[in-house]
Scaffold this active site. Sequence first.
Site, PDB file in Angstrom:
ATOM      1  N   THR A 257      73.942 -38.454  44.035  1.00 22.02           N
ATOM      2  CA  THR A 257      72.899 -38.936  44.961  1.00 22.02           C
ATOM      3  C   THR A 257      73.518 -39.876  45.984  1.00 22.02           C
ATOM      4  O   THR A 257      74.216 -40.827  45.629  1.00 22.02           O
ATOM      5  CB  THR A 257      71.776 -39.641  44.173  1.00 22.02           C
TER       6      THR A 257
ATOM      7  N   SER B 290      69.032 -39.085  34.919  1.00 21.08           N
ATOM      8  CA  SER B 290      69.502 -40.037  35.926  1.00 21.08           C
ATOM      9  C   SER B 290      70.545 -40.985  35.341  1.00 21.08           C
ATOM     10  O   SER B 290      70.519 -41.298  34.146  1.00 21.08           O
ATOM     11  CB  SER B 290      68.303 -40.853  36.412  1.00 21.08           C
TER      12      SER B 290
ATOM     13  N   TYR C 219      74.976 -41.970  40.255  1.00 21.44           N
ATOM     14  CA  TYR C 219      75.059 -43.007  41.277  1.00 21.44           C
ATOM     15  C   TYR C 219      76.429 -43.627  41.113  1.00 21.44           C
ATOM     16  O   TYR C 219      76.830 -43.943  39.980  1.00 21.44           O
ATOM     17  CB  TYR C 219      74.034 -44.115  41.023  1.00 21.44           C
TER      18      TYR C 219
ATOM     19  N   HIS D 247      64.554 -38.582  48.651  1.00 21.63           N
ATOM     20  CA  HIS D 247      64.390 -39.430  47.477  1.00 21.63           C
ATOM     21  C   HIS D 247      62.905 -39.721  47.217  1.00 21.63           C
ATOM     22  O   HIS D 247      62.535 -40.824  46.817  1.00 21.63           O
ATOM     23  CB  HIS D 247      65.161 -40.746  47.687  1.00 21.63           C
TER      24      HIS D 247
ATOM     25  N   LYS E 114      72.932 -34.667  46.443  1.00 22.15           N
ATOM     26  CA  LYS E 114      71.471 -34.840  46.543  1.00 22.15           C
ATOM     27  C   LYS E 114      71.144 -35.949  47.541  1.00 22.15           C
ATOM     28  O   LYS E 114      71.726 -37.037  47.474  1.00 22.15           O
ATOM     29  CB  LYS E 114      70.909 -35.204  45.164  1.00 22.15           C
TER      30      LYS E 114
HETATM   31  C1  LIG Z   1      60.091 -43.203  39.553  1.00 19.12           C
HETATM   32  C2  LIG Z   1      61.189 -42.474  40.242  1.00 19.12           C
HETATM   33  C3  LIG Z   1      62.508 -42.758  39.912  1.00 19.12           C
HETATM   34  C4  LIG Z   1      63.548 -42.073  40.536  1.00 19.12           C
HETATM   35  N1  LIG Z   1      64.842 -42.316  40.154  1.00 19.12           N
HETATM   36  C5  LIG Z   1      65.841 -41.588  40.687  1.00 19.12           C
HETATM   37  C6  LIG Z   1      67.169 -41.740  40.220  1.00 19.12           C
HETATM   38  O1  LIG Z   1      67.442 -42.523  39.308  1.00 19.12           O
HETATM   39  N2  LIG Z   1      68.141 -40.989  40.807  1.00 19.12           N
HETATM   40  C7  LIG Z   1      67.870 -40.084  41.809  1.00 19.12           C
HETATM   41  O2  LIG Z   1      68.784 -39.422  42.313  1.00 19.12           O
HETATM   42  N3  LIG Z   1      66.614 -39.922  42.253  1.00 19.12           N
HETATM   43  C8  LIG Z   1      65.595 -40.630  41.706  1.00 19.12           C
HETATM   44  N4  LIG Z   1      64.324 -40.427  42.140  1.00 19.12           N
HETATM   45  C9  LIG Z   1      64.058 -39.404  43.160  1.00 19.12           C
HETATM   46  C10 LIG Z   1      63.799 -38.050  42.516  1.00 19.12           C
HETATM   47  O3  LIG Z   1      64.969 -37.536  41.934  1.00 19.12           O
HETATM   48  C11 LIG Z   1      63.303 -37.031  43.553  1.00 19.12           C
HETATM   49  O4  LIG Z   1      64.200 -36.984  44.623  1.00 19.12           O
HETATM   50  C12 LIG Z   1      61.902 -37.362  44.068  1.00 19.12           C
HETATM   51  O5  LIG Z   1      61.093 -37.871  43.037  1.00 19.12           O
HETATM   52  C13 LIG Z   1      61.261 -36.142  44.659  1.00 19.12           C
HETATM   53  O6  LIG Z   1      60.024 -36.431  45.206  1.00 19.12           O
HETATM   54  P1  LIG Z   1      58.623 -36.197  44.425  1.00 19.12           P
HETATM   55  O7  LIG Z   1      58.461 -37.364  43.512  1.00 19.12           O
HETATM   56  O8  LIG Z   1      57.613 -36.167  45.504  1.00 19.12           O
HETATM   57  O9  LIG Z   1      58.739 -34.891  43.659  1.00 19.12           O
HETATM   58  C14 LIG Z   1      63.268 -41.103  41.527  1.00 19.12           C
HETATM   59  C15 LIG Z   1      61.948 -40.831  41.854  1.00 19.12           C
HETATM   60  C16 LIG Z   1      60.904 -41.485  41.214  1.00 19.12           C
HETATM   61  C17 LIG Z   1      59.491 -41.143  41.574  1.00 19.12           C
END
Ligand SMILES: Cc1cc2nc3c(=O)[nH]c(=O)nc-3n(C[C@H](O)[C@H](O)[C@H](O)COP(=O)(O)O)c2cc1C
Length: 412
Positions: free
Chosen positions: A186, A136, A160, A300, A276
Amino acid sequence: MKRRLPRPRELAPLMQFKRPRIFDRRIARLEAALTIEDLRKIARRRTPKGPFDYADGAAEDEISLARARRAFQDIEFRPAILRNVAAVDTAVEIFGGASRLPFGIAPTGFTRMMHAEGELAGARAAARRGIPFSLSTMGTESIEDVRAATPDGRLWFQLYLWRERERSMELVRRAASAGYDTLLVTVDTPVGGARRRDKRNGMTIPPALTFKTIVNAIPRAEWWINFLTTEPLRFASLDHWSGTVEDMIDTMFDPTIVFDDLAWIREQWNGRFVVKGVQTLDDARRLAELGVDGIVLSNHGGRQLDRAPVPFHLLPEVKRELGSDVEIAIDTGIMDGAAIVAALALGARFALVGRAYLYGLMAGGEQGVDRALTILEDQVVRTMKLLGVASVAELGPQHVTQLRPLTPWIRP
Ligand SMILES: Cc1cc2nc3c(=O)[nH]c(=O)nc-3n(C[C@H](O)[C@H](O)[C@H](O)COP(=O)(O)O)c2cc1C
């Protein structure tokens, strides 16, 4: 009933007392976890409330996340019988490269806050298994350090766009020179989602030492020892921050980004270009027309808009409409391998897992991530065999019925 005394010779084979595992308690604990939910429970016991809730929680009433998870339960598989499934091939081609399994690790920010081993643990575990790892923009290890930890691993970089656009493009250039092959842009964060648990916990980055956090830390000493005796949180992209994540998003992220900007980003990136956070058929169509290589149907992990479309519900129509024009990946709500198989059957080429990996990480660092990936892999393989398919390509809509409770019945 005639009774007799048991004979010692007969009892011996029944006695299976295990030698206590004093030195590898972590391994024993992880091996006892049979599901991602089991890992989640261990994670909760071992991680302070602030970071655990940051990972586990979602936005507002957390309806998006609950529905997305539920949608994967509300399916019925239709297995084919009498097929030779002695060997199952789980490999797929995704975004111009191979993956030994049809899923990879989603980008997550602040990962070293969940466990000191952070992104390096995820990247190494993914590389060992031959699947991609996404770093990320909010990662807590640098682009170059993640590469150095996994010289042969497949790495993707998630972008981002900052208000200071040039600064974010600098990261993109660094990712390119470190050999990251795919850029995930994203687009579902024009503002931060309302993460109520974080507000209630007073969760800031980095976590603050308050009376409440210290009391909560007492049974979670290992996390704190790791946290306080390793490098302070460092970001792939920004030097430091102190405040909530929601505030950080509002301050740093560019809310003016529009479709036309994608071309500008793309000009500066030679690898695969993937968007995304796609949540409607219209937007998917528009991106396909713009010629992106792939899309990730995602809300997300329910952390942004609450009551957002369930990505798994969008899948069949997006697949029907776009066919093979773009490669479709999916995330949000995946807690087991059967969900991954169901998504592949309905048209996804690949799945990303966020929390499923983080629960493993919080439960036991790199070994915990290994455990999470093993659980998911075993579930994928077993589900495929029980469906009577020997390769991912054989999976199709004939294998899954989506059941009614969460199926949209009017779509304008
Ligand atoms: C703690 C956490 C931090 C996340 N940080 C980002 C991020 O920095 N950038 C991003 O595109 N998605 C981020 N996401 C979303 C994840 O990439 C992903 O879309 C999501 O976790 C999918 O759902 P799931 O947790 O049910 O597998 C984050 C998700 C979590 C749980």
